[in-house]
Design a protein around this motif. Sequence first.
Motif, short mmCIF file in Angstrom:
data_model
loop_
_atom_site.label_atom_id
_atom_site.label_comp_id
_atom_site.label_asym_id
_atom_site.label_seq_id
_atom_site.Cartn_x
_atom_site.Cartn_y
_atom_site.Cartn_z
N TYR B 181 -2.43 -5.59 61.87
CA TYR B 181 -3.20 -5.23 60.70
C TYR B 181 -3.50 -3.74 60.66
CZ TYR B 181 -6.98 -5.18 57.30
OH TYR B 181 -7.76 -4.92 56.21
N LYS B 182 -3.25 -3.14 59.51
CA LYS B 182 -3.72 -1.77 59.27
C LYS B 182 -4.48 -1.75 57.96
CE LYS B 182 0.10 0.79 61.20
NZ LYS B 182 1.20 0.02 60.71
N GLU B 183 -5.48 -0.92 57.86
CA GLU B 183 -6.21 -0.76 56.60
C GLU B 183 -5.20 -0.43 55.52
OE1 GLU B 183 -9.26 -1.11 55.06
OE2 GLU B 183 -9.74 -1.93 57.03
#
Lengths: 420, 186
Positions: B181-183
């Motif tokens: 997950y990345k912003e």
Amino acid sequence: MRALLHIAWRSAWNRRLTLVLTLCSIALSAFMLLGVERIRTDLRDNFTSAVSGTDLIVGARTGSVQLLLYSVFRIGAATNNIRWDSVEFLQSQPGVAWVVPLSLGDSHRGYPVLGSSDAYFEHFHYGDRQALRLREGRVYTDLFDSVIGAEVADRLGYRLGQEITLAHGSGELNLSDHADKPFTVAGILQRTGTPVDRTIHVSLEAIEALHLDWIGGAPLPGMRISAEQVRQRTLQPKAVTAALVGLENRAAVFSVQRQVNQHAAEALMAILPGVALDELWDVIGTGERALLLMSGLVALVSMASLMSVVLATLGERRRELAVLRAVGASPYHVVLLLVLEGFMVTLAGILAGVAALLAAVWVLNPWLQSAFGLTLAATQASALQGWMLLGLLAAGLLASVVPGWRAYRLSLADGLSPRI
Amino acid sequence: MHNENFPHSRLRRRLMAAAVLGMLALPLRAAPAFAEITWEDLVPEDWDPMAEFADVKDLDALPDSDPRVIELYERLRHVWDSAPVVSAMAGRAVKLPGYLVPLDETKAGLREFLLVPYFGACIHTPPPPANQIIHVRAATPIKGLRTMDAVWASGTLELKRSDSAMGSSGYSMAAKSVVRYKEPRR
């Protein structure tokens, strides 16, 4: 370049003793770096492939890592058993497809004995959803039948029909034998590379039969029950060590887990094998990092010793290098000569380290396999191992550039003029 | 005076650089046709789990070990396990973030896992309702992810038939890609 290589080699041969010592320390660091990484990856591979397709492991309340270790890897001992009605409770849970009860605690010549039901051979999977397959014979049908793992069969030289005696407790020293009730080898499983290879499988009823005339952990004097008499008894198991649970819908796992954890009749615990494995890596990870750090330090020390050895020999090589300059070698040639030497020593050290690792794995593998069920795959290099070797080689080059630079600064006259 | 504003101008420059990079990255991001959804999209709008608990009063005053609380948990569990799904979601190519709970790990990597919307060991709270758990099967085994890592899962949603007596149903996903997950860039 070839001439230079030749000179470098001849010169190094002249100082072989110190260089071989340096080579050994580089070999040791390569051995340690690669070995630690090898054990780390293989340990993980071995552990992850030991159980597959099982959604929950249920046992008495303890630590999740401990439950995983004793139920699947036969490492350590159970703190408590679970009652049979808890197994029935599991079977009655909505959404539960199958339950495989496991009963541990007995051994045969140091190999663990596992009591289970027929469901074990049907539902237990390892690796990538592979089922257990028989190499010879059949699954147990008689009360005193046993199915042994490949490692047990090969190591102890057991064939079908062999009579074996199980012992209480899990140790090499079989003082409290169940000698009056021998088992027959009915089947031998194919090799799996998991703890199954080291296990002797019998039925749950057989475990019960073994302990009929035992009370309080010892055979009761004057109350011997023969193997024939045992067959007349009802051998309904009263307790098991743990149970593997498969679900119809894997997404329901949390719900069933919570139901088991909250079971009022007995303190039970359900764990997800994958989650417990990750917890185990958290525990082991610290040790692994410490080992990797140690090997890194050994590598650093060996590089420093390489640098110091080449630097120290510069003093005695002043004359040699000056003569080379006098016959027409440029300063760059001198630098190249020293770098080449460092490179050769590093490369030879790494090769020796790799060879030592291969030899060590080859020698130790049978023992690791039988003692821990761990198989090291020495020939499969991981990407990280490749980078480690490249790093070592680069460090070796770098370490020899420093003496090379110093030799470059030494003037021609410095080496040729006699010292006063 | 201008010099004192230095940090701001640096920040502005960085923002502009980020914006330029973001614009460059846009065509790349638009390529796969996975619609980003949220966990709320998986809950039918008309589902009101609390409707069944209209009779419950003064729950705060009771200790956790109270039989009434335990009975309530039982009921809650039943409601949670039979939480309805949004049938319109079947067959949709979606992308959503969540926490990973491993199911089947092999030497090659993780093949099956559960995707859940909140972090936690489910000890203090009941497990999420059935419509907030996605059973993900990855097309290729994933390496390097562990329990409770936050990931983006992209793939086709399927509705699981309710086969057990309990009528527990839920979502599953054939995942094309699972990434850490990345912003998301805004």
